[in-house]
Design an enzyme around this catalytic site. Structure first.
Site, short mmCIF file in Angstrom:
data_model
loop_
_atom_site.label_atom_id
_atom_site.label_comp_id
_atom_site.label_asym_id
_atom_site.label_seq_id
_atom_site.Cartn_x
_atom_site.Cartn_y
_atom_site.Cartn_z
N HIS A 174 3.46 -1.59 -0.32
CA HIS A 174 2.41 -0.40 0.21
C HIS A 174 2.79 -1.51 1.35
CE1 HIS A 174 0.85 1.62 -2.72
NE2 HIS A 174 0.26 0.92 -3.12
N ASP B 65 -1.35 -0.07 4.82
CA ASP B 65 -0.52 0.98 4.19
C ASP B 65 0.13 1.30 4.25
OD1 ASP B 65 -0.30 1.81 1.05
OD2 ASP B 65 -2.57 1.07 1.09
N GLU C 264 1.24 -1.84 -7.12
CA GLU C 264 2.17 -1.12 -7.37
C GLU C 264 3.33 -2.19 -5.99
OE1 GLU C 264 -0.70 2.67 -7.53
OE2 GLU C 264 -0.20 1.55 -5.83
C1 ACM Z 1 -4.99 0.67 -6.65
O1 ACM Z 1 -5.68 1.73 -7.10
N1 ACM Z 1 -3.31 1.05 -6.41
C2 ACM Z 1 -4.96 -0.84 -6.27
#
Ligand code: ACM
Ligand code: ZN
Length: 694
Positions: free
Chosen positions: A255, A182, A318
């Protein structure tokens, strides 16, 4: 320390009450159980017929019997006290246990023999060395029974992860979703690209406190942690012996700050990244150019070698895809592939990975955003933003794992009391996890078969220690186990009795710092007949509840185990503070403070032009007048939230009601995408229609 002392005494007292039950306390509940009158007496030396005893089950049996139970085992290939048989033509992972003068375990798969033993261990009365005569038949409700752990935001040792794998296996969970990469750290060694860990696993500093706090504070301590390939092989093998599949997650295309910090050329030209020190969603994502794609494929090749399971999780959540619009290389990828929108580029990106992994005999799984760019053919979907993604994917006949924030996000608070350890927000008490229904009701029969199961997700922005991690996971994971395994789920009351009778003791023995929040009295301020009412319901109906005001005057009375205290309504606003005590046998087992603002419209309703968002619907319009000032850490219940441009609130005053004060609170919590309104107007309208802006 005082709080801990108090809470320990809760457990002590409640054990005293519930131990009189002689029921079996199996979690997750088996499909069928019948209990006889007699008991099987466990000899000091149990003879086990190991002819059909699979290797990992034998290891488990020896570990439990000799180390935890402290008794001896003798293995024999003919008759014995404990006999195993393998069944065919029964459902996958079915097992049965029959106990009379012998213990007979029938199983259909090696895993189900292991599960049978886990059940057996739970029914042994260790003190008396007996097991009741019984018959159990059991099989799982869902094939994906998962727990996720984010090791990027905070890192946990191999030893800690082994502890969770052990506990998952006790409760028949079978999938460990390991979130390895991440923005805040790349945590998996990739031999071909050493900078991923030498640079990408190193963070200069970490945010202290909640992401929404201003000013931001940092600890300025370097973190540099990752799992070597040796660690990973060790954990994967350890998990396999417990019939747990490890699903690695390599996040893309978003990410990705840590990876791009290590190899800046992976990003779009002109943008740099650092290993992030704070939480959120970051702009710089993997570029879609061929070199980056090839790099990621190299990474995935090593990942495929390390993880023998069928699924590789590629993230996909995201992603700020607009970022790609500013990149010449991404424009080329789009033109070459006839893509019009950057969302389609995300679809293209992931379909490349899907092809690559499919060729290696793997399946991709990704967060539900992967639907938005067009789902690639073999992709499975993990539905986190509610049920919608799961529903859409099942309708398209793709496999689905349900992990909606509403019931599965263990980074949310499990108590609405102050004093809880810092969490991201949200409110997920044990009872709500227990109520989780993985199959969305809108799916029709054949579509339901695409729902493979569900999982608890644990993001670790705020979880620095194993003690805190324990607290967030337990006992909620036991509720998740009941949901995902049991075809014959108990009621929540039965489930909490089982926790108290047996499982909290078991977790204590394993030194698990579980949360006791579910034992707290439920305290609510509700609105009824234009009044605010303090309601208190103790966990155990026999407990005594008392409510005192600031002058230590006793103000409440208890009827049917419950307090219903009508709170004052005053002409001018006043803050009141109450102390609510719950007592058992004269001992205070729970103490809570309630702060309430009385005013002239407590409990009155407003007319609201738009419906609040379902996640932040509070208690309807009386949320605005109930006398509870929306607090931090907020739990969603004290606030109304809207996903609208303009919302109008209308309050109808009674004739001749004079008002001198108008209080209204707004919340800004950017990390949860909660923002202040841009503008607020107050308009006073008379009956004759004349309005005045105030
Ligand atoms: C997430 O909680 N962004 C998958
Ligand atoms: Zn680019």
């Amino acid at each position: 320390m005082e709080r801990r002392g108090l809470i320990n005494s809760i457990i002590f007292v409640l054990f005293g009450i519930f131990n009189i039950h002689s029921q079996l306390n199996i979690i997750p509940s088996p499909t069928n159980v019948s209990v006889g009158k007699n008991n099987f007496s466990i000899p000091n030396e149990l003879v086990v017929n190991d002819l059909l005893l699979p290797e990992y089950s034998k290891e488990l049996l020896i570990q439990f019997w000799t180390k935890e139970f402290g008794k001896n085992l003798v293995f024999a290939s003919n008759e014995g006290d404990l006999i195993f048989s393998k069944l065919s033509n029964v459902p996958r992972d079915f097992y049965s246990i029959n106990i009379d003068t012998k213990i007979r375990i029938n199983y259909s798969s090696d895993a189900s023999c292991f599960y049978a033993l886990q059940t057996l261990f739970q029914v042994i009365n260790k003190k008396e060395s007996i097991i009741p005569f019984l018959q159990i038949s059991d099989e799982p409700n869902f094939e994906w029974r998962g727990m996720h752990l984010d090791v990027s935001r905070h890192f946990y040792s191999v030893q800690t992860i082994k502890k969770y794998l052990d506990l998952m296996s006790v409760y028949k969970l079978n999938t460990f979703h390991w979130h390895l990469t991440d923005d805040q750290g790349w945590r998996i060694e990739i031999r071909k690209y050493p900078l991923l860990t030498s640079v990408g696993a190193r963070r200069d500093s970490t945010l202290i406190g909640h992401a929404s706090e201003i000013p931001k504070k940092f600890d300025y301590k370097v973190v540099k942690e990752y799992y070597t390939q040796k660690d990973i092989r060790e954990l994967v093998e350890y998990a396999a012996k417990k019939y747990i599949t490890v699903v690695p997650e390599i996040e893309m295309p978003g990410h990705a700050s840590a990876a791009i910090a290590a190899y800046p050329e992976l990003g779009c030209k002109g943008f740099t990244s650092k290993v992030e020190s704070e939480w959120g969603v970051f702009d710089n994502i993997f570029c879609s150019k061929t070199n980056t794609m090839n790099f990621i494929k190299d990474v995935l090749a090593e990942v495929c070698d390390l993880f023998p399971g069928k699924y590789i999780h590629i993230g996909g959540d995201e992603v700020l895809v607009n970022h790609w619009e500013r990149c010449a290389d991404c424009k080329i990828t789009m033109e070459k592939n006839g893509l019009k929108e950057t969302k389609e580029l995300q679809g293209y990106f992931l379909s490349e990975m899907d092809n690559f992994l499919t060729q290696r005999g793997k399946n991709i799984i990704g967060w539900d955003e992967i639907l938005e760019g067009g789902l690639s053919p073999n992709a499975a979907v993990m539905s986190w933003r509610g049920e919608a993604g799961g529903v859409a994917a099942a309708q398209l006949e793709h496999s689905v794992v349900m992990s909606p924030t509403s019931h599965c996000y263990f980074d949310h608070y499990q108590s609405n009391r102050s004093g809880e350890p810092l969490a991201i927000g949200g409110y997920l008490p044990l009872s709500k996890v227990f109520d989780f229904q993985p199959i969305p009701s809108s799916l029709i029969h054949y579509q339901r078969t695409y729902v493979k199961g569900g999982q608890a997700n644990l993001w670790t922005e705020y979880i620095k220690t194993e003690e805190h991690l324990d607290y967030m996971i337990f006992p909620r994971l036991l509720a998740m186990s009941e949901v995902l395994w049991s075809k014959n789920k108990s009621t929540f009351n039965e489930f909490s009795d089982k926790l108290l009778n047996s499982h909290l003791g078991f977790l204590t023995g394993r030194k698990v710092n579980f949360s006791k929040a579910f034992l707290n009295s439920a305290i609510e301020i509700i609105s009824e007949n234009n009044q605010s009412i303090l309601q208190v319901e103790p966990f155990n109906k026999e407990s005594l509840v008392q409510c005192f005001d600031l002058n230590k005057e006793f103000v409440s009375s208890q009827v049917n185990g419950k307090i219903n205290y009508v709170l004052p309504k005053t002409k001018t606003p006043q803050i009141h503070e109450y102390t609510v005590l719950t007592l058992q046998d004269g001992l205070v087992i729970d103490s809570a403070k309630v702060v309430f603002m009385s005013h002239s419209t407590n409990g009155d309703s407003w007319i609201i032009s738009k419906k609040p968002s379902t996640s932040y619907a509070g208690k309807g319009s009386t949320t605005l007048t109930d006398g509870i000032l929306g607090a931090r850490p907020w739990n969603g219940k004290d606030w109304l939230g809207f996903q609208e441009d303009t919302v109008a609130f209308q309050f109808n005053f009674l004739k001749n009601q004079k008002r001198n004060h108008l209080y209204i609170n707004f919340l800004q919590a950017e990390s949860s995408w909660i923002y202040l309104p841009e503008r607020v107007n107050f308009v006073f309208t008379k009956k004759n229609g004349k309005s005045k802006l105030i």
